[in-house]
Motif scaffolding. Structure first.
Motif, mmCIF file in Angstrom:
data_model
loop_
_atom_site.group_PDB
_atom_site.id
_atom_site.type_symbol
_atom_site.label_atom_id
_atom_site.label_comp_id
_atom_site.label_asym_id
_atom_site.label_seq_id
_atom_site.Cartn_x
_atom_site.Cartn_y
_atom_site.Cartn_z
ATOM 1 N N GLY A 91 36.453 41.099 36.789
ATOM 2 C CA GLY A 91 37.258 40.888 37.994
ATOM 3 C C GLY A 91 37.437 39.437 38.356
ATOM 4 O O GLY A 91 38.285 39.108 39.162
ATOM 5 N N ARG A 92 36.655 38.592 37.751
ATOM 6 C CA ARG A 92 36.739 37.175 38.088
ATOM 7 C C ARG A 92 37.738 36.501 37.165
ATOM 8 O O ARG A 92 37.790 36.789 35.982
ATOM 9 C CB ARG A 92 35.355 36.547 37.921
ATOM 10 C CG ARG A 92 35.341 35.069 37.979
ATOM 11 C CD ARG A 92 33.929 34.561 38.194
ATOM 12 N NE ARG A 92 33.886 33.690 39.328
ATOM 13 C CZ ARG A 92 32.923 33.630 40.231
ATOM 14 N NH1 ARG A 92 31.917 34.437 40.147
ATOM 15 N NH2 ARG A 92 32.976 32.789 41.207
ATOM 16 N N VAL A 93 38.546 35.603 37.746
ATOM 17 C CA VAL A 93 39.452 34.833 36.903
ATOM 18 C C VAL A 93 38.663 33.744 36.197
ATOM 19 O O VAL A 93 38.001 32.933 36.841
ATOM 20 C CB VAL A 93 40.590 34.206 37.717
ATOM 21 C CG1 VAL A 93 41.366 33.210 36.874
ATOM 22 C CG2 VAL A 93 41.524 35.281 38.225
ATOM 23 N N ILE A 112 36.383 27.102 31.851
ATOM 24 C CA ILE A 112 35.126 27.799 32.103
ATOM 25 C C ILE A 112 34.688 28.561 30.866
ATOM 26 O O ILE A 112 33.516 28.536 30.475
ATOM 27 C CB ILE A 112 35.286 28.787 33.296
ATOM 28 C CG1 ILE A 112 35.556 28.013 34.584
ATOM 29 C CG2 ILE A 112 34.070 29.675 33.430
ATOM 30 C CD1 ILE A 112 34.341 27.367 35.188
ATOM 31 N N GLY A 159 48.566 30.398 34.473
ATOM 32 C CA GLY A 159 48.270 29.155 35.185
ATOM 33 C C GLY A 159 46.838 29.060 35.679
ATOM 34 O O GLY A 159 46.405 28.014 36.130
ATOM 35 N N SER A 160 46.080 30.167 35.612
ATOM 36 C CA SER A 160 44.719 30.156 36.135
ATOM 37 C C SER A 160 43.678 30.533 35.089
ATOM 38 O O SER A 160 42.582 29.993 35.084
ATOM 39 C CB SER A 160 44.586 31.107 37.321
ATOM 40 O OG SER A 160 45.565 30.829 38.282
ATOM 41 N N LYS A 181 41.387 37.472 33.338
ATOM 42 C CA LYS A 181 40.394 38.311 34.000
ATOM 43 C C LYS A 181 40.292 39.646 33.311
ATOM 44 O O LYS A 181 41.251 40.161 32.746
ATOM 45 C CB LYS A 181 40.691 38.473 35.490
ATOM 46 C CG LYS A 181 42.001 39.123 35.828
ATOM 47 C CD LYS A 181 42.178 39.196 37.347
ATOM 48 C CE LYS A 181 43.596 39.567 37.730
ATOM 49 N NZ LYS A 181 43.786 39.621 39.184
ATOM 50 N N ILE A 223 39.697 43.405 33.795
ATOM 51 C CA ILE A 223 39.794 44.337 34.918
ATOM 52 C C ILE A 223 40.627 45.539 34.520
ATOM 53 O O ILE A 223 41.522 45.445 33.684
ATOM 54 C CB ILE A 223 40.415 43.617 36.142
ATOM 55 C CG1 ILE A 223 40.114 44.366 37.428
ATOM 56 C CG2 ILE A 223 41.899 43.414 35.950
ATOM 57 C CD1 ILE A 223 40.422 43.539 38.662
#
Lengths: 224, 224
Positions: free
Chosen positions: B166-168, B173, B216-217, B220, B222
DNA sequence: ATCATTCTTTAGATTTCCCTTAGAATCGAG
DNA sequence: CTCGATTCTAAGGGAAATCTAAAGAATGAT
């Protein structure tokens, strides 16, 4: 998490902000002492990154102010030199950790996580307002449980509104927050209209009409 | 959990031991390289805290020995400096995490928990999500009971996603967790695309489409 | 050393988004 | 009401991000 970055090197400021935002945090920046003191006074932050050498004053004064007012934001001191004096002064004044330039963003990030985890500052990764809920971890906004499909700018814009409810935000303020202090664009902020419009469309499609126009001054996010 | 603390600063050694024992762990200490090598040889530990700078030798040699013997203890490297070389060497040799002095015991503790929780060592050895099951002991992922043939990077990537559902997760990272933070490569993380793509292909071939792109991020993991 | 596997690089295709443009609509002062 | 300023809205070009396949480099096993 809402994080203030008080750092006068614009490049560093921006790369920190970008890095932390990609990890789901909400960042605001302050480029000099006055700006930092003003924002610290006005907003509640979960964490403050504080450069001791701000152009118009010392970051340590911001820290003193914070502690005097018994604000509970976590504080990490950033210093250009590894002088022990700075470090001890900062920790004496109640800072939670200390980092010396130059540093790796990954290290800063793990120190931030450590400070936030250390208890009192930990907490909620969501922002809610009536039927709107934003999960900053997954960078997803929900209205009545239905996920909105937002672009990066739209998401940032919504979060900025949610964290500044009721306040009139001018195009210039919005641009500064979403694009940073980029003087290249300083003469024309009309593209804001487009992003406001796109975000509004997606929100009103779910029945949420909270972005009001304050003609001649900006926008504000507020219920009727 | 049985934990070995290989650390030559007696004060630090003792405070770590006290802290961890309070959490119900069984601790043993080693104050130099010979002692550490001897105990590692003799006993089965769930986790080893390994200072790289032991008085009569390098902690990294203990780590090499461990891995050569295919021992499955989790290892957290402790270093006095934040030298990237130490970190990369340690992680290359199979350490599970890395921490730089000085650190807060709370941070060390949460890293220990993270390593243990990761399933590999002690506790539950599997991670499950809907039809996906990962056996961390054999480093094998199953979908509906059928084993996937994953490379090391693909497996690590999948586990990283599963432990951050669930985390982008941004490319940065992800790169930092799978490759260590190497600022030399900081301008180009495009090779991530390839691994994401390869993992996706193998997963979608079994009908599991959980890795979403957040343009762009990052990405995730999910369910719809 | 040889071969197979895995990792990284490269390059072109594709998708997505952001900013610009331009005309329409709205607002507020006079 | 009229008119200039401001805001709204839709559409498109072009840039950036991502995807994909394939080739080269590194790694590891036999």
């Amino acid at each position: 998490m809402k994080i203030l970055i008080a750092e006068d090197e614009i490049d560093l400021q921006q790369s920190i902000a970008t890095y932390l935002e990609r990890d789901g945090n909400v960042c605001e920046v302050a480029s000099d002492y006055n700006d930092a003191a003003y924002k610290v006074d006005l907003y509640e932050y979960d964490l403050i990154l504080l450069d001791v050498n701000l152009v118009t004053g010392s970051g340590l004064d911001v820290l003193k102010k914070l502690k005097k007012d018994k604000r509970d934001a976590g504080v990490i001191i950033i210093s250009a030199n590894s002088s022990l004096d700075d470090k001890l002064d900062g920790l004496d004044l109640g800072a939670d950790d200390y980092i010396t330039k130059p540093f790796h963003l990954a290290e800063l990030n793990s120190r931030i996580k450590a400070v936030l985890r250390r208890g009192k500052y930990g907490g909620d990764d969501t922002i809610t307002f009536n039927e709107i809920m934003v999960d900053t971890k997954s960078r997803t906004a929900y209205i009545n449980g239905r996920a909105l499909s937002l672009t990066r700018k739209e998401y940032d814009l919504l979060v900025f509104f949610l964290t500044n409810q009721g306040r009139v935000l001018s195009k210039e303020i919005i641009a500064e927050h979403l694009w940073g202090d980029n003087s290249d664009l300083a003469d024309n902020f009309d593209f804001i209209y487009v992003h406001i419009n796109n975000l509004r469309k997606k929100m009103t499609a779910e029945g949420a009409k909270y972005i009001k126009t304050a003609y001649g001054s900006g926008y504000k996010f507020i219920a009727d």
